[in-house]
Write a protein that holds these residues in place. Structure first.
Motif, PDB file in Angstrom:
ATOM      1  N   VAL A   1       0.814  -1.201   0.000  1.00  0.00           N
ATOM      2  CA  VAL A   1       0.000   0.000   0.000  1.00  0.00           C
ATOM      3  C   VAL A   1       0.854   1.260   0.000  1.00  0.00           C
ATOM      4  CG1 VAL A   1      -1.736   1.252   1.304  1.00  0.00           C
ATOM      5  CG2 VAL A   1      -1.857  -1.220   1.133  1.00  0.00           C
TER       6      VAL A   1
ATOM      7  N   TYR B   1       3.566   7.216  16.422  1.00  0.00           N
ATOM      8  CA  TYR B   1       2.357   7.877  15.943  1.00  0.00           C
ATOM      9  C   TYR B   1       2.331   9.338  16.379  1.00  0.00           C
ATOM     10  CZ  TYR B   1      -2.643   8.833  15.400  1.00  0.00           C
ATOM     11  OH  TYR B   1      -3.844   9.371  15.053  1.00  0.00           O
TER      12      TYR B   1
ATOM     13  N   LEU C   1       4.926  11.144  17.260  1.00  0.00           N
ATOM     14  CA  LEU C   1       6.008  11.889  16.628  1.00  0.00           C
ATOM     15  C   LEU C   1       5.706  12.189  15.165  1.00  0.00           C
ATOM     16  CD1 LEU C   1       9.222  10.197  18.019  1.00  0.00           C
ATOM     17  CD2 LEU C   1       8.312  12.452  18.554  1.00  0.00           C
ATOM     18  N   SER C   2       4.874  11.335  14.521  1.00  0.00           N
ATOM     19  CA  SER C   2       4.608  11.539  13.103  1.00  0.00           C
ATOM     20  C   SER C   2       3.534  12.566  12.865  1.00  0.00           C
ATOM     21  CB  SER C   2       4.183  10.228  12.459  1.00  0.00           C
ATOM     22  OG  SER C   2       5.077   9.223  12.772  1.00  0.00           O
ATOM     23  N   GLY C   3       3.024  13.108  13.922  1.00  0.00           N
ATOM     24  CA  GLY C   3       2.035  14.155  13.723  1.00  0.00           C
ATOM     25  C   GLY C   3       0.626  13.710  14.033  1.00  0.00           C
ATOM     26  N   GLY C   4       0.483  12.568  14.601  1.00  0.00           N
ATOM     27  CA  GLY C   4      -0.878  12.186  14.949  1.00  0.00           C
ATOM     28  C   GLY C   4      -1.118  12.492  16.408  1.00  0.00           C
ATOM     29  N   CYS C   5      -2.355  12.619  16.773  1.00  0.00           N
ATOM     30  CA  CYS C   5      -2.635  12.746  18.206  1.00  0.00           C
ATOM     31  C   CYS C   5      -3.948  12.090  18.494  1.00  0.00           C
ATOM     32  CB  CYS C   5      -2.627  14.213  18.639  1.00  0.00           C
ATOM     33  SG  CYS C   5      -3.890  15.170  17.820  1.00  0.00           S
TER      34      CYS C   5
ATOM     35  N   ARG D   1      -6.577  13.079  19.764  1.00  0.00           N
ATOM     36  CA  ARG D   1      -7.804  13.810  19.473  1.00  0.00           C
ATOM     37  C   ARG D   1      -8.273  13.486  18.056  1.00  0.00           C
ATOM     38  NH1 ARG D   1      -7.996  19.547  18.383  1.00  0.00           N
ATOM     39  NH2 ARG D   1      -5.764  19.317  18.587  1.00  0.00           N
ATOM     40  N   ASN D   2      -7.302  13.494  17.135  1.00  0.00           N
ATOM     41  CA  ASN D   2      -7.648  13.199  15.749  1.00  0.00           C
ATOM     42  C   ASN D   2      -8.221  11.816  15.618  1.00  0.00           C
ATOM     43  OD1 ASN D   2      -7.015  15.588  14.683  1.00  0.00           O
ATOM     44  ND2 ASN D   2      -4.997  15.009  13.919  1.00  0.00           N
ATOM     45  N   LEU D   3      -7.607  10.902  16.367  1.00  0.00           N
ATOM     46  CA  LEU D   3      -8.034   9.512  16.276  1.00  0.00           C
ATOM     47  C   LEU D   3      -9.477   9.378  16.728  1.00  0.00           C
ATOM     48  CD1 LEU D   3      -6.734   6.846  15.454  1.00  0.00           C
ATOM     49  CD2 LEU D   3      -6.145   6.454  17.807  1.00  0.00           C
TER      50      LEU D   3
ATOM     51  N   ARG E   1     -11.831  10.974  14.380  1.00  0.00           N
ATOM     52  CA  ARG E   1     -11.995  10.133  13.203  1.00  0.00           C
ATOM     53  C   ARG E   1     -13.017   9.038  13.472  1.00  0.00           C
ATOM     54  NH1 ARG E   1     -13.357  10.067   9.606  1.00  0.00           N
ATOM     55  NH2 ARG E   1     -13.334   8.345   8.183  1.00  0.00           N
TER      56      ARG E   1
ATOM     57  N   THR F   1      -4.068  -1.427   6.608  1.00  0.00           N
ATOM     58  CA  THR F   1      -3.102  -0.544   5.962  1.00  0.00           C
ATOM     59  C   THR F   1      -3.799   0.333   4.920  1.00  0.00           C
ATOM     60  OG1 THR F   1      -1.678  -2.468   6.084  1.00  0.00           O
ATOM     61  CG2 THR F   1      -0.787  -0.523   5.026  1.00  0.00           C
TER      62      THR F   1
ATOM     63  N   ASN G   1      -3.945   4.307   5.248  1.00  0.00           N
ATOM     64  CA  ASN G   1      -3.354   5.115   4.183  1.00  0.00           C
ATOM     65  C   ASN G   1      -4.370   6.089   3.587  1.00  0.00           C
ATOM     66  OD1 ASN G   1      -1.115   5.729   2.555  1.00  0.00           O
ATOM     67  ND2 ASN G   1      -2.025   4.597   0.859  1.00  0.00           N
TER      68      ASN G   1
ATOM     69  N   VAL H   1      -6.071  12.724   7.564  1.00  0.00           N
ATOM     70  CA  VAL H   1      -6.840  13.070   8.760  1.00  0.00           C
ATOM     71  C   VAL H   1      -6.082  12.638  10.008  1.00  0.00           C
ATOM     72  CG1 VAL H   1      -8.962  12.566  10.008  1.00  0.00           C
ATOM     73  CG2 VAL H   1      -8.997  12.877   7.520  1.00  0.00           C
ATOM     74  N   LEU H   2      -5.578  11.416   9.974  1.00  0.00           N
ATOM     75  CA  LEU H   2      -4.985  10.851  11.190  1.00  0.00           C
ATOM     76  C   LEU H   2      -3.698  11.557  11.572  1.00  0.00           C
ATOM     77  CD1 LEU H   2      -5.506   7.049  10.554  1.00  0.00           C
ATOM     78  CD2 LEU H   2      -6.489   8.377  12.399  1.00  0.00           C
ATOM     79  N   PHE H   3      -2.958  11.996  10.566  1.00  0.00           N
ATOM     80  CA  PHE H   3      -1.636  12.523  10.883  1.00  0.00           C
ATOM     81  C   PHE H   3      -1.570  14.035  10.759  1.00  0.00           C
ATOM     82  CE2 PHE H   3       0.559   8.707  11.656  1.00  0.00           C
ATOM     83  CZ  PHE H   3      -0.023   7.747  10.855  1.00  0.00           C
ATOM     84  N   SER H   4      -2.728  14.705  10.792  1.00  0.00           N
ATOM     85  CA  SER H   4      -2.664  16.159  10.678  1.00  0.00           C
ATOM     86  C   SER H   4      -2.726  16.764  12.056  1.00  0.00           C
ATOM     87  CB  SER H   4      -3.828  16.665   9.841  1.00  0.00           C
ATOM     88  OG  SER H   4      -5.024  16.455  10.552  1.00  0.00           O
ATOM     89  N   SER H   5      -1.587  17.200  12.543  1.00  0.00           N
ATOM     90  CA  SER H   5      -1.581  17.826  13.865  1.00  0.00           C
ATOM     91  C   SER H   5      -0.861  19.154  13.712  1.00  0.00           C
ATOM     92  CB  SER H   5      -0.859  16.891  14.832  1.00  0.00           C
ATOM     93  OG  SER H   5      -0.251  17.645  15.856  1.00  0.00           O
TER      94      SER H   5
ATOM     95  N   ASP I   1       3.399  20.421  13.510  1.00  0.00           N
ATOM     96  CA  ASP I   1       4.381  19.399  13.142  1.00  0.00           C
ATOM     97  C   ASP I   1       4.370  19.220  11.647  1.00  0.00           C
ATOM     98  OD1 ASP I   1       5.260  16.659  15.341  1.00  0.00           O
ATOM     99  OD2 ASP I   1       6.414  17.784  13.849  1.00  0.00           O
ATOM    100  N   VAL I   2       5.389  18.676  11.157  1.00  0.00           N
ATOM    101  CA  VAL I   2       5.491  18.536   9.703  1.00  0.00           C
ATOM    102  C   VAL I   2       4.454  17.520   9.224  1.00  0.00           C
ATOM    103  CG1 VAL I   2       7.032  17.919   7.819  1.00  0.00           C
ATOM    104  CG2 VAL I   2       7.931  18.955   9.895  1.00  0.00           C
TER     105      VAL I   2
END
Lengths: 256, 701
Positions: free
Chosen positions: A23, A229, A231-235, A237-239, A242, B682, B686, B691-695, B698-699
């Motif tokens: 993927v 997760y 560190l990659s920009g997720g938190c 709250r978003n989860l 979602r 996955t 993906n 949505v999941l990684f927009s914080s 942060d980059v």
């Protein structure tokens, strides 16, 4: 143990990695290159550490069991440290690569970010590590016999497959953490990666008490997953948003 | 016969070599995972497939081996579990040697619940006797048929081997192995007791102890089919895949007075032939101790040859004596039929017309109260020209036993000959002859052509505590008895060859007989054999009891050893150097046409490791012992032996545990579930990554 066990163990060990590859990696040629190069770096680190262990074993007395056990522990330790050293080397190489990619690009922006590289590099490390752990077991799993005639546990293949799966995941998350630590000069993140790698490898010495190696490894894997997760920009709250968003979509809304 | 090379499965090779800690040229045995799973069985002997003109006999396994759950059968009732009650067919039966009978094997043959058989050799030998050979050995290839003595054909008059159950000549569709090592048998039984016994009334639970036997044979149907396939392969293929090989080796022969082996004998010269067989067989491949059926006879023959060569006027006797050792007699007289064929076509120095008389030694070690029986052919005994010569022959034999502890008696003149090489000579020409044996009618040997025909069968017993050197020279009762037989034979031959002197000085040496018995039945790697062989043949001598099976690649160890022993006992030492001995045309006084020169390594000097080699001049020759059917390419011949041995790639056995089908299916289902789940997860992650990684802060991707 025949074809059923062979395919079952292959899917258990490499299923998630295959999903991740299919993927996220295989459609992007640059990521494929980084994946394969990462696998190669891990391979070189294994070659060097196994050379050291082999020389140590040949130079010592094969009959001395405690010495052989000690040499094995030393070998594992050395291998872990060498793998992490090669991860660092790969980071340095990829950093240089990003500068090159920026110079080549049209808009002054690299087509791939260091975080994506971290993820793919970790996955590459994990895939090659899993391959080396699992392939010869799978070859013997094809035969008619199962482990146990000398008293070992029957679940040998299953637990090895689960261990391989967790190691592949762990390498992926360690990649993300390690590169983040190198980027932001947070040495304690890199130290945490090395430490957890040592703990996971060391826990395999509890085998055949599989509870002692699988459970700590899975717990550590979930911890690393959460950390990566974040560190990659997720938190969270978003989860949760979602998930709630999904729920509100499924329940009928009046007037829409 | 094993075919080397070929493509093994790639997966196990690739995987297996990864964990192998061996960078040197040593053989990489098994990796550590394979060692956790399998225990290989090293001391086993397989049953292989043999084919003749019309049938295939022996055993066959599947291409990738046959696997089955082990069941130990120690008494008859245990077999019901295998045949009917057991819940986990197919079974691999571990059988005690005592139960290895024809009726049990026919029951196993008729069922599909048996995937293989392992027979544990029974120590001591089964007391009732055991013979997997036929009741009428070599029937149809001897002299008695519908034209010549029909009342004697097919053992209508005398059944020679009443204990014979014919198992060696049955065709089995599952592999059968012999477990030679009692320790390995114990390991298998221990595994069975740990895992396969029923617990608390219910059936045994997985994991179960199982065994896998690999013995896939390439040839099928009969010799005609497999030789035809061979010829097709050889004609059209660049790398021909031969599927079977004819059984062949060499006959050993020697003469008392040297003759020119490249020229034919003068028709006026007469020869007395003395013959024995040197091979045997059992149900299992290359297991053929043959103590009573072969070794006893050729050892007595060798001792008689030695005694005759010591006679002072041996070289001035009117007739020559030819000592012949036939190979392959067990398989429808391969060696003797080939020699008769060569004699008929003038390819052999001696012609059938030169044969004055024929004396054969059959099984001679189990003499009942010192009786030795003289068998003659009743049909040629009625022939007016042959009858007086036969009578004279028998008279000579009976006279030769005076003063020796052997009571020679003649069997009834209406009894046919036992299975013997003499019958092949009679097929060609009525020759006066006799066969000496220790049995009057049926064999005394209760283990004819079986794994139990060993030194114990001929009552060779040594006292405790002897070193190998002392055992070599110790004269047992058996050796003494065979030496007496050899003395009788030597004296009779001397008189048959026209000797007129006093025969009481002709004596066979019991010490030589005991050394030969030790060498051919217990251990070939002894000091005497080491001193009489050539220098570059170290692999010839081993520490295990030698086996006397004809095999397909020649020469086999037995033929070579008989050749060297005969050369040592009947030849003379000549003072040539190594160069001259190996190239006799350069040596002065050497006659390459009459003699054969061998450079033997000699015995060890005392207090030294080097040997003193020397040159032996003898009249020992080898001739090919391949059935004429293969020369004439008549593969369906009913006149000559057509026995062939199939080829195979891999013969081995191993034991391991098998898991239940449920566990395997669960593993597969779990694996597929994890695969599908991870693919879906996955994909979704993906798809929603933005949505999941927009914080903020942060980059983002």
């Amino acid at each position: 143990m025949t074809l059923a066990v062979f395919w079952g163990c292959t899917c258990i060990a490499f299923g998630p990695a295959l999903g991740l590859c299919l993927v996220t990696v295989l459609r992007h040629p640059l990521r494929v290159i980084i994946l394969v190069a990462g696998a190669f770096f891990w391979l070189v680190s294994l070659l060097l550490s196994s050379l050291v262990w082999f020389i140590a074993v040949k130079a010592s007395d094969p009959g001395n069991k405690p010495l052989q056990k000690g040499l094995l522990i030393f070998g594992v330790l050395f291998s872990v440290l060498l793998q992490e050293a090669f991860r660092f080397l790969y980071y340095k190489l990829l950093r240089k690569a990003i500068e090159g990619l920026v110079a080549l690009s049209e808009d002054g922006c690299s087509p791939i970010s260091i975080q994506q590289m971290a993820y793919v590099a970790g996955l590459g490390f994990g895939l090659m590590s899993g391959a080396f752990s699992m392939i010869n077991l799978l070859a013997d799993a094809l035969g008619p016999g199962t482990v146990g005639i000398h008293g070992d546990s029957q679940l040998y293949f299953l637990t090895s497959a689960f261990m391989t799966m967790v190691v592949i995941f762990l390498h992926t998350f360690w990649g993300i953490l390690f590169f983040h630590g190198c980027e932001t000069q947070r040495w304690w993140e890199m130290a945490a990666v090395v430490l957890t790698h040592l703990i996971v490898s060391g826990s395999t010495f509890w085998n055949p008490l599989y509870v002692g190696s699988l459970i700590p490894s899975y717990l550590l894997m979930f911890a690393m997953a959460a950390w990566a997760y974040v560190l990659s920009g997720g938190c969270t709250r978003n989860l949760l948003q979602r998930l709630q968003g999904q729920q509100s979509e499924t329940s009928p809304q009046p007037g829409s | 016969r094993k075919v080397s090379g070929g493509a093994a499965g790639l997966g196990p090779v690739v995987g297996g070599s990864l964990n192998c800690v061996s960078f040197s040229s040593g053989v990489c045995w098994a990796n550590s995972v394979e060692r956790k799973i399998y225990i290989p069985l090293n001391r086993t002997a397989p049953c292989v497939r043999l084919l003749n003109a019309t049938h295939q006999v022996g055993c066959q396994s599947s291409m990738n081996g046959d696997t089955g759950v082990i069941h130990v059968v120690e008494k008859d009732q245990d077999l019901n579990w295998v045949l009917a009650d057991g819940p986990h067919p197919p079974y691999m039966v571990l059988l005690e040697g005592e139960l290895f009978t024809r009726e049990l094997m026919l029951r196993l043959k008729g069922t599909s619940r048996v995937s293989g058989l392992a027979v544990a050799i029974s120590k001591p030998s089964p007391p009732r006797g055991f013979s997997p050979g036929l009741q009428c050995p070599n029937d149809g290839f001897g002299v008695y048929d519908s034209d010549y003595g029909p009342q004697y054909a097919h053992c209508n008059w005398t059944v020679w081997n009443p204990l014979g159950n014919g198992l060696s000549y049955e065709d089995f569709h599952f592999p059968i192995f012999l477990l030679e090592d009692a320790n390995e048998t114990q390991v298998i039984k221990q595994c069975y007791q740990d895992h396969n016994l029923p617990r608390n009334g219910s059936g045994p639970e997985y994991p179960l102890c199982a065994m896998q036997l690999f013995a896939h044979m390439h040839a099928v149907t009969n010799t005609v089919t497999c030789m035809r396939r061979n010829s097709i392969q050889s004609t059209f293929s660049l790398s021909p895949e031969v599927v079977c090989d004819p059984l062949s080796d060499s006959n050993v022969w020697s003469t008392l007075k040297p003759i020119n082996a490249s020229r034919k004998m003068d028709p006026a010269d007469e020869v007395v032939i003395v013959a024995t067989r040197i091979d045997s067989h059992s149900f299992f491949w290359n297991v053929a101790p043959g103590a009573e059926s072969a070794v006893s006879s050729f050892v007595a023959h060798l001792a008689a040859a030695e005694a005759l060569h010591k006679v002072p006027d041996a070289l001035t006797l009117p007739r020559n004596i030819m000592f012949t050792f036939f190979q392959g007699e067990t398989f429808d007289y391969i060696g003797s039929s080939r020699m008769v064929y060569d004699m008929e076509r003038n390819k052999f120095p001696v012609r059938l017309e030169n044969i004055h008389s024929f004396l054969e030694l059959s099984q001679v070690a189990l003499r009942n109260s010192s009786a030795l029986w003289v068998h003659t052919d009743p049909v040629s005994g009625r022939n007016e020209s042959v009858r007086p010569q036969v009578r004279a022959l028998v008279e000579t034999l009976l006279n030769s036993s005076l003063g020796v502890n052997v009571t020679l008696q003649e069997v009834s003149q209406s009894q046919p000959l036992p299975p013997s090489s003499f019958q092949r000579f009679l097929r060609a020409r009525p020759i006066p002859g006799a066969v000496l044996a220790d049995h009057r009618a049926a064999f005394q040997n209760r283990y004819y052509q079986s794994v139990y025909d060993t030194a114990e069968n001929i009552l060779m017993r040594y006292p405790e505590g002897l070193s190998p050197e002392e055992t070599l020279d110790y004269v047992t009762d058996t050796a003494q008895s065979l030496a007496e037989v050899a003395t009788v034979v030597a004296r009779a031959l001397y008189q048959l060859a026209g000797g007129t002197g006093n025969t009481s000085a002709i004596q066979a040496d019991p010490r030589t007989v005991s050394r030969m018995l030790y060498g051919f039945l217990i251990k070939t790697n002894n000091s005497w054999f080491q001193s009489i062989i050539k220098q570059d043949l170290k692999g010839l001598l081993g520490d295990e009891p030698p086996q006397h099976y004809i095999a397909v690649s020649y020469p086999v160890n037995t033929t070579q050893l008989v050749q060297f022993v005969l050369a040592n006992l009947t030849g003379t030492v000549v003072n040539f150097t190594k160069e001259e001995c190996l190239n006799p045309e350069r040596a002065p006084g050497a006659d390459k046409e009459m003699y054969d020169y061998t450079w033997v390594q000699g015995s060890r000097e005392p207090n030294s490791t080097s040997r003193v080699p020397f040159c032996v001049q003898s009249t020992v020759h080898l001739t090919k012992a391949l059935s004429p059917a293969f020369e004439l390419k008549e593969w369906g011949s009913t006149e000559y032996s057509t026995w062939t041995e199939s080829r195979w790639k891999d013969i081995r056995a191993r034991i391991f545990l098998v898991a239940s089908k449920e566990l395997e299916i669960i593993t597969l289902v779990v694996g597929i579930a994890i695969l599908v789940l991870s693919l879906l997860a996955t994909y979704f992650i993906n798809a929603k990554a933005h949505v999941l990684f927009s914080s903020p802060g942060d980059v983002a991707y």
